[in-house]
Design an enzyme around this catalytic site. Sequence first.
Site, mmCIF file in Angstrom:
data_model
loop_
_atom_site.group_PDB
_atom_site.id
_atom_site.type_symbol
_atom_site.label_atom_id
_atom_site.label_comp_id
_atom_site.label_asym_id
_atom_site.label_seq_id
_atom_site.Cartn_x
_atom_site.Cartn_y
_atom_site.Cartn_z
ATOM 1 N N GLY A 1 0.947 -1.194 -0.075
ATOM 2 C CA GLY A 1 -0.062 -0.016 -0.020
ATOM 3 C C GLY A 1 1.073 1.355 0.046
ATOM 4 O O GLY A 1 0.220 2.481 0.299
ATOM 5 N N GLU B 1 3.957 2.790 8.681
ATOM 6 C CA GLU B 1 3.778 1.563 9.154
ATOM 7 C C GLU B 1 4.837 1.182 10.085
ATOM 8 O O GLU B 1 4.583 0.633 11.029
ATOM 9 C CB GLU B 1 3.391 0.648 8.231
ATOM 10 C CG GLU B 1 2.185 0.960 7.289
ATOM 11 C CD GLU B 1 2.056 0.046 6.215
ATOM 12 O OE1 GLU B 1 0.839 0.074 5.631
ATOM 13 O OE2 GLU B 1 2.837 -0.681 5.760
#
Length: 234
Positions: free
Chosen positions: A111, A117
């Site tokens: 993504g 993240e």
Amino acid sequence: MTMATRFIENKSQDCLRTKAAKVALVQVLETLTPTSVIGIGTGATVEVFVKLLAESNATFSHCVSSSERSSKALEVAGLVTKPIAESSSLDFYIDGIDEGLNNGVTVKGGGAALAREKVLATQASTFITIADDSRLVEKLGIFPLPIEILPAAKSSVVHTLKTMGGVPKEREGCVTDNGNIILDVSGLDMMKPKQLELHLNSMPGVVENGIFAYRSADLMVFSNAEGSYCLFEK
């Protein structure tokens, strides 16, 4: 990390993403408190978790998002959020994976949000991954490794990766929320993921790579047609 397996029978007609997300939500709700902070990853699977979290009406402090895409999903769900720049610690971080080993080591970045993240995963007391069991692999490298780089460093990084046996390909039309580009790299030797993670991040121009080995998952939830199962730390 030593992992054990716990099977959870769930033969409902839920899609695989929903099955895994429901199990992750149960795990979170077991210890959730009014002051808890939940980090949210990026992608279709974690967006299912966001929807279920909102429907649960659970009481907690707020969410922190890893991407603009996830921020929009949280806003639509009506959940309170705070910017990642203001985050220093999380109680939970929930995210999907592109592939993972049964020891908690994963590859992420499909993504294009791998840098943020990894920031959130590192901040979290409990890192939970959710995926269908096709993402559980015996060795890493089936999914090309995403690497976020500064645009100005493209030629230099590509050259270095090729000397390592890698085959880098710039992800077409992709600009990360940080304003960088993504190289998807196949052909690298990933038998020692911790060493490779550190080596790649030492290259000038590399912002982050998608190996989550130094911060591996504490709980991995996988689903299939028969139900769901957890791989978790003893």
